[in-house]
Write an enzyme that holds these catalytic residues in place. Sequence first.
Site, short mmCIF file in Angstrom:
data_model
loop_
_atom_site.label_atom_id
_atom_site.label_comp_id
_atom_site.label_asym_id
_atom_site.label_seq_id
_atom_site.Cartn_x
_atom_site.Cartn_y
_atom_site.Cartn_z
N ASP A 24 0.84 -1.17 0.04
CA ASP A 24 0.02 0.09 0.01
C ASP A 24 0.89 1.46 -0.09
O ASP A 24 0.24 2.48 0.63
CB ASP A 24 -1.03 -0.04 1.29
CG ASP A 24 -1.93 -0.99 1.15
OD1 ASP A 24 -1.93 -1.98 0.26
OD2 ASP A 24 -2.76 -1.44 2.12
N LYS A 129 -6.84 -5.04 -2.97
CA LYS A 129 -7.31 -5.44 -2.07
C LYS A 129 -8.20 -4.56 -1.17
O LYS A 129 -7.83 -3.29 -0.96
CB LYS A 129 -6.26 -5.89 -1.12
CG LYS A 129 -5.42 -4.58 -0.38
CD LYS A 129 -4.35 -5.41 0.59
CE LYS A 129 -3.65 -4.40 1.41
NZ LYS A 129 -4.26 -3.47 2.38
N CYS A 162 -2.16 -2.64 7.76
CA CYS A 162 -2.25 -3.42 6.62
C CYS A 162 -0.86 -4.45 6.43
O CYS A 162 -1.12 -5.68 6.05
CB CYS A 162 -2.38 -2.46 5.15
SG CYS A 162 -3.93 -1.99 5.09
C1 C5J Z 1 -2.93 0.55 5.71
C2 C5J Z 1 -4.75 2.08 6.56
N1 C5J Z 1 -2.77 0.44 4.37
N2 C5J Z 1 -3.98 2.46 7.54
N3 C5J Z 1 -4.55 1.30 5.72
O1 C5J Z 1 -2.37 0.36 6.64
O2 C5J Z 1 -6.11 2.40 6.65
#
Ligand code: C5J
Length: 224
Positions: A24, A129, A162
Amino acid sequence: MIEVDARPFVFSFDPATTALVVIDMQRDFVEPGGFGETLGNDVSRLGAIVPTVARLLALARARGWTVVHTRESHDPTLCDCPPAKRGRGAPSLRIGDVGPMGRILVRGEPGAAIVDAVAPIDGEIVIDKPGKGAFYATALGDVLRLKEITHLIFAGVTTEVCVQTTMREANDRGYDCLLIEDATESYFPDFKRAAIEMIVAQGAIVGWAAPLAALEAAVATKGA
Ligand code: C5J
């Protein structure tokens, strides 16, 4: 085998059966004006790891390792974004709302893209995702199985959300997982520290952690 000086003990892996998974590294989390900032976070902490993630990617690419990128993102109809997710927190803009980088966390919008410096190149796997874990409602498990991957090296954001969720999913599926600790970040330094401690505790109950320099040194030693 490559042997990395890691916590809580040496992490051994065969590059032929290992994938680098970069979680991400999207504009919506890393750049001002995205989802992370709408939640009230200082995104500069996440931007600071981009050069380290780029160095890790360069290492993997130079050695021909399998590389997977994930993007937390939703269908434009938001059919895959339950109220239990969209309604959380008190962001100035919710998932699907229009912000300066397009609709927040919606596939195909500028904000959902991975930042240029660590963007995927031809031949790398990209997994969209809808959840925090990269195995939930995606083809990641099938993709890794077809490639006979047994070990995963993790980077990306955010450490305790995540990244940690995906490492836990991976551990339950039988993968040995190494987190590159300076190639991951959180909006909350204490949460990052705690997440890494939880991962390596009790004899690597979720996985291992090491700085990028330790991985680089291990690879250089082997000439792998
Ligand atoms: C991730 C989030 N990628 N913090 N998402 O950690 O909402």
